[in-house]
Design a protein around this motif. Structure first.
Motif, PDB file in Angstrom:
ATOM      1  N   HIS A  49      -5.469  -5.988   7.176  1.00  0.00           N
ATOM      2  CA  HIS A  49      -6.571  -5.580   6.307  1.00  0.00           C
ATOM      3  C   HIS A  49      -6.112  -5.682   4.861  1.00  0.00           C
ATOM      4  N   ALA A  50      -6.888  -6.420   4.076  1.00  0.00           N
ATOM      5  CA  ALA A  50      -6.475  -6.734   2.716  1.00  0.00           C
ATOM      6  C   ALA A  50      -6.474  -5.529   1.796  1.00  0.00           C
ATOM      7  N   GLY A  51      -7.214  -4.491   2.173  1.00  0.00           N
ATOM      8  CA  GLY A  51      -7.233  -3.306   1.339  1.00  0.00           C
ATOM      9  C   GLY A  51      -6.203  -2.279   1.790  1.00  0.00           C
ATOM     10  N   VAL A  52      -6.088  -2.120   3.102  1.00  0.00           N
ATOM     11  CA  VAL A  52      -5.305  -1.022   3.643  1.00  0.00           C
ATOM     12  C   VAL A  52      -3.813  -1.318   3.722  1.00  0.00           C
ATOM     13  N   GLU A  53      -3.455  -2.553   4.079  1.00  0.00           N
ATOM     14  CA  GLU A  53      -2.023  -2.848   4.225  1.00  0.00           C
ATOM     15  C   GLU A  53      -1.726  -4.322   3.992  1.00  0.00           C
ATOM     16  N   PRO A  54      -1.983  -4.771   2.754  1.00  0.00           N
ATOM     17  CA  PRO A  54      -1.799  -6.204   2.449  1.00  0.00           C
ATOM     18  C   PRO A  54      -0.386  -6.687   2.742  1.00  0.00           C
ATOM     19  N   GLN A  55       0.596  -5.793   2.622  1.00  0.00           N
ATOM     20  CA  GLN A  55       1.987  -6.204   2.822  1.00  0.00           C
ATOM     21  C   GLN A  55       2.284  -6.566   4.270  1.00  0.00           C
ATOM     22  N   ARG A  80     -10.153  -5.193  -5.451  1.00  0.00           N
ATOM     23  CA  ARG A  80     -10.340  -3.759  -5.298  1.00  0.00           C
ATOM     24  C   ARG A  80      -9.538  -3.031  -6.368  1.00  0.00           C
ATOM     25  N   SER A 111       0.818  -1.215   0.000  1.00  0.00           N
ATOM     26  CA  SER A 111       0.000   0.000   0.000  1.00  0.00           C
ATOM     27  C   SER A 111       0.852   1.264   0.000  1.00  0.00           C
ATOM     28  N   TYR A 159      11.666  -4.177  -0.048  1.00  0.00           N
ATOM     29  CA  TYR A 159      10.585  -5.077   0.376  1.00  0.00           C
ATOM     30  C   TYR A 159      10.416  -6.204  -0.641  1.00  0.00           C
TER      31      TYR A 159
END
Lengths: 442, 442, 442, 442
Positions: C243-249, D303, A272, A312
């Motif tokens: 959260h898969a949308g906000v910070e998948p890494q 998304r 992200s 990363y």
């Protein structure tokens, strides 16, 4: 000094140098002929030149080919007439050179960088009427190697600028360093020149690239940015072969390890924090249909909008590759063979350049910046200079392209060479002039 | 007719033929020199020979190399002295030959088959003192090609048997057909000879193989079985390239399709009906590190204890490959380039052979059978003859091996050539004799 | 002693026991009601019984459910009327029991084993007219648990044999041990009884299974073999949610680790040494659509024609799972929750059994052996006895099946219960008799 | 009208409503109690209410649970006292409601939207002193369901605004529509209300969300943007079961198809056009360890920074899933069960809001915008209104969070409820006022 007129007179030489270089393209760290050709001209122009270990730090070179490959390239250069004295200095992949000109008068130290290597691409052999090198008979003479990224032009531009500086050295101030950098492709060469210290006391650094559709000849970007950080990684998987019919359980499958790694590398989670990239570009595995493959290689690259994002990706990749190998009971040898850092554009160059080329007919439009979304190891140089608080920029010299960079049909309009020389020279003059008058602008 | 003494006298010729062939190994469908060498001898011995389209059905050949590869092999053969008349008959991959000898007297029609092709393996170049071809200077003269499966010996044995039959033709009855088959490796050649009809009226069919550790020279298997059915499959995946940094979403990744296929092929469920095998032996994909790979190839093989089991594997493989391609949005071209059928051993041959070689010192032990767990396209011939109710067998002629079949150090004791000739000749004599006396035994 | 007549009289009891057990099926290590029901009968018949830690070695039990699951099952049993004294002995998954009867007269020590656990299968609820338990109203009263492998019948047969021995103990010699083994499904219980020493001084060991289509009632296999060795493995993957949308890494994906493991487990190379099997039977992962899954579990089994082959599979599986986890940057906890060893059939039992049941109308055909290609932890017992040089066999009691083992429609003809009791009892009598007369036969 | 004072008086009611709702959380399309609780209040306040098919378009609902699930939820609501008349209107997942208030005087039509559903999360049960619902005893009474995204607060805020409007209706102009939307989680409900036409003639649309660390209570975002377009997809893979030991080749493995799909979904190429996301959040497969799994389900979401980017992801996902199934010889049923579109922020709202709340002590800071990088199906409403040229915005009402959204420890400061009511009411008053004076501002 009428720059435009000087460039008019230089036009034929620019084309001639470019076409000569285009016929003898050499891959990174094997630019023996290329270095010799450039160096000979510079010696004649009176430059002090530094070749081989004088020009770069051996250990900082990345992605150097095998000794056998280097030997073969040296032999080819020898056969093409490169003198033994030059080969001796360059041997074992110490190509590229640095040329210095000191006016002896106080003034700015300005450094320019030109990259000189070619790509492992077979130049187009069909429809020659539409392909300039075909039409004019200066196509690559080496199979599977081609100047498909315009570095032949970059080297010619460098010689053009060198000619101007040499011709006018009596009227100039300060000193000039010209870096003819090997192995830009794969982000392998810049760091070894930076580490040699060439940029440690430079006041201004200039470099640039020709191309980028759909710009026209005459359009110039004053300070390109958006360079992606990148890592180039080679992996060798070593397993154990076995007869696939008689005793499959005795094998350790390197092909499958490479397949597992490849699939999982492409599934590294998106970040992200910004854009990232991953590509396994090649995979070669196995020796025969009925043998459990004991050998596989992959070449891959990661990229990131920032060096942190690229790291990363590289860290994730490294773990995935290692355990893809272990999963299949084998070993993986991971080598980072190239690495480029991020760099942004700098501001103020549009105004500077517009002022510098007011008298030019060649430059028709100056654009402030352009996000490249590509990797270029010039970023080591840009960052090194900017970190010291000095000025550095990377121009884009527009030209229509017959086909995109790295394409067998790649070609550009040779008029762009004149534009580039005029931009560099005008910038240098403007920089020296401002020194004399004031230090305001930059 | 003292067979043993005849073989004594033949020993030097056997070694000489074998070593000559070993130096000029040729891959399947390119056995131009090999065919000519064998054919020349047979013509001298008085055989009627059939070459090229006289010997096999063009369309039934499997896994024929590209036209360019064939042309290059023909040119090499031309340079090695193969006459134009021969090359013309064999051109475009019509190698191998059939030799016939008819005694004119009523009697059995006996057919023997010898395979003649080599493998794409680089012969060992080190420690020559321990490697017979190295020690005696008859190593492969062609890089990356080697007789590593003993077919040089098979061809020599065939010439030995031919010499005996020719020499004694006045005392023999019936007729003899000798098949010198091309392209056994990859199970590509046998079917094209079967379809030509050579076995349609044969009464007895004999073939065999040298090797199989840890048997000693003198040990012979009377009727090997356990041949695995097999399919050899080549796949080309065609995707779409794109710059991996600039627009990865535009690519269609052929490398990943090949990786997906490979992993899932190895996960085809085991079959409770018997042994199966799968191997993706090679995978080659991609052109450059920073390009989404638009091209990939894999070569694979399936095997099964029965043809039905192999078909199960081939059918599963086909579906998996197709949808691995579709999953990645690309196309797969699937070619079956070789196919071998199952075959079991036959009974009665141990007693037959023991009776036939009672006077032999060379054969020390006759074993009834041996499960090969390997594939050999002689099965097309064994089955064709047996289906007609006639007798067919496949001998194993024991010899210690310096290294396993298909290994760069593969080698065998040349004494086995004498054993094989004696077994074939003694069997033929015994078959003819029984004809005269009765038809009980076989 | 007229065995047939005795079995005639026992027929109703056999059906009654079986149907009672069928209604209250219990999974391995929770057979609280089952053990109590069997134990109560045996106590009434005068057996000395051993329950809980008297019957098995706690630490040798495999795949014991969680404490919560055991508590819930104990509570259910309590509610069904199992006395506290019994529950106390069995608590924490110490189910199953051993019953001993000693005639006090010298003679053989004969041990029989009956397994008693059910399966996590929801019994068929439709078309009851065609499903015997439905037709007669004795279907499973517990949702998702069913006697779908006939162990309800095995327990009933055990009670039938126990009844005969008790009734005729005055006329018999030697002693008898009856093992009512828990947790056969998943190969979890046998070892804990073996390690308790019950088979250390037994002279003969008998066990068996009802079923195997397409055998008819009356057909009996004297000594089944071909038991596959097996390992039952549970794996928990623990990653990190995000959260898969906000910070998948930030996530560490346990679902993908389980997927990677599953695919690669099925690709373990086939083994040329014999049959192997692998199955990932269940996979459960993740908590919500928009969360990187931090938790995943898989349950799998390996099998092998020999224990060595099974160990090959288990070792490969272990490595693959571990590195599939590491590849995704997470941890895997691998537990072997069940393990069965290989066992072959033994010879001589066909003749023995034919002699033993000459007077029987129920047994119509005795087959020598049958390769099961399945796993059964009775192999621990068979091997333990045979290793000591004593006799052991495993019967198959034929019956048509409404549907295969482990199927929601599984059912068998109840007449097979009578056949089995008659075979066991006749065998026991014959074994005792031969003791008296001679020691030749077995 | 002193808004602040009114809100002071409303404070206890806001907390009371919120805590009541928090104790009876209901998942999307099962908000039977929630709808009844809200509706009862609104009826008392004099609103005209629309429930069930009056409020939404049946066919436009997405991701409706199974009939069994709905029935069970209805039964639970019935037991909790929801009257039959209400249940009848809402049956089969027609939850949520619309409330209208018309002043009868000319003026703007203002629509507000509040979402009301909860999440499938088990609320934290430990360390209650630090968890407000635990401390004050209003934790979720339903296992595995929790208001972990603040929609309990949203509904309470809606009731607060409704109370104000009702109380002051004599002094207001225009009309008001309050949407209490079901099934926001999973982006399933908004579209069905939009398609019913509620927004077709609205002049201004307001909605908002509480939360987003590290904002303080009193900080408000005037117009949030950066909503990611999203698709929620459920997949059922149907294969064929078989005994994993006896006949593995007869199975069609749904577990592996789901695994293949999951791995490849995460490897969808990054898109240079902007941010994308993919997550397979859950995978459930298989029934038993020794059975080839014939059933698997996955739930996933895609998304994209734009709807086009999300569509790229959804299209790629669809193809991958389909062919992952075919590769394993099985079928996949793919259902899009939720879909959210992109939306940006709008400008001008910061100035508007600052003017509207000048007299407020509660609002301490107004921020212009915030990029959410999350999905919210309010975007259907925002876009619908804006496309008609009308004004719409989405507020963020700041509050420290005990733990992030969707976390078992999620909680917020209840003072934020007062802030939100004051912002909505002040905005409404300001909108009505500007109507009277001029139409300039908005």
């Amino acid at each position: 000094m009428d720059v435009s007129e000087f460039v008019n007179n230089l036009a034929d030489s620019l084309v001639s140098w470019r076409r000569k270089l285009h016929q003898y393209p050499e891959l990174g760290w094997t630019e023996y002929q290329t270095t010799y050709l450039i160096g000979s001209e510079l010696v004649q122009l009176g430059y002090e030149i530094f070749v081989g270990k004088e020009a770069l730090v051996t250990e900082e070179r990345m992605g150097v080919p095998t000794h056998e490959t280097l030997l073969a390239a040296e032999e080819r250069a020898r056969n093409q007439g490169v003198p033994e004295a030059w080969l001796s200095k360059m041997k074992d992949g110490h190509t590229g050179l640095v040329a210095k000109l000191d006016t002896g008068r106080p003034g700015k130290h300005i450094t320019l960088r030109f990259d000189i290597d070619a790509l492992p691409i077979a130049e187009n052999k069909e429809g020659l009427a539409d392909h300039l090198p075909g039409l004019h008979g200066f196509q690559s003479r080496y199979p599977h190697i081609m100047h498909a990224c315009g570095h032949d032009g970059h080297a010619a531009i460098g010689l053009g600028v060198a000619t101007f500086l040499s011709a006018h050295q009596e009227k100039l101030t300060g000193s000039f360093t010209l870096l003819f950098q090997p192995a830009e492709e794969g982000s392998r060469g810049a760091k070894s020149m930076v580490e040699k210290g060439w940029l440690d006391d430079t006041d201004v650094f200039l470099s640039g690239h020709i191309g980028i559709s759909p710009m026209e000849v005459g359009e110039v970007v004053a300070s390109a940015g958006g360079f992606l950080a990148t890592s180039k990684v080679d992996v060798v998987f070593t397993g154990k072969s076995a007869h696939a019919g008689v005793e499959p359980q005795e094998g350790r499958n390197a092909l499958l390890a490479a397949a597992t790694a490849s699939l999982h590398l492409h599934a590294i989670p998106r970040h992200s924090g910004g854009e990232t990239r991953i590509n396994v570009g090649t995979l070669h595995a196995g020796s025969g249909r009925n043998v459990i493959p004991d050998h596989a290689t992959i070449s891959l690259e990661t990229r990131g909008e920032t060096s942190e994002l690229n790291q990363y990706m590289e860290d994730e990749a490294s773990r995935i590759i290692q355990h893809a190998a272990y999963l299949h009971g084998i070993e993986a040898d991971i080598q980072v063979v190239g690495k480029g850092v991020e760099a942004a554009n700098d501001t103020g160059w549009k105004e500077f350049l517009e002022a510098a080329i007011t008298h030019s007919d060649r430059v028709t439009n100056v654009m402030e910046t352009l996000p490249l979304k590509a990797s270029e190891d010039v970023t080591y140089m840009l960052n090194h200079v900017r970190e010291r608080g000095e000025k550095a920029t990377y121009f884009i010299f527009g030209t229509p392209l017959a086909a995109g960079h790295h394409h067998p049909l790649f070609d550009y309009e040779e008029k762009v060479l004149e534009v580039a020389v005029e931009v560099y020279v005008s910038s240098i003059l403007s920089l020296l002039l401002e020194e004399e008058e004031s230090n305001i602008l930059l």
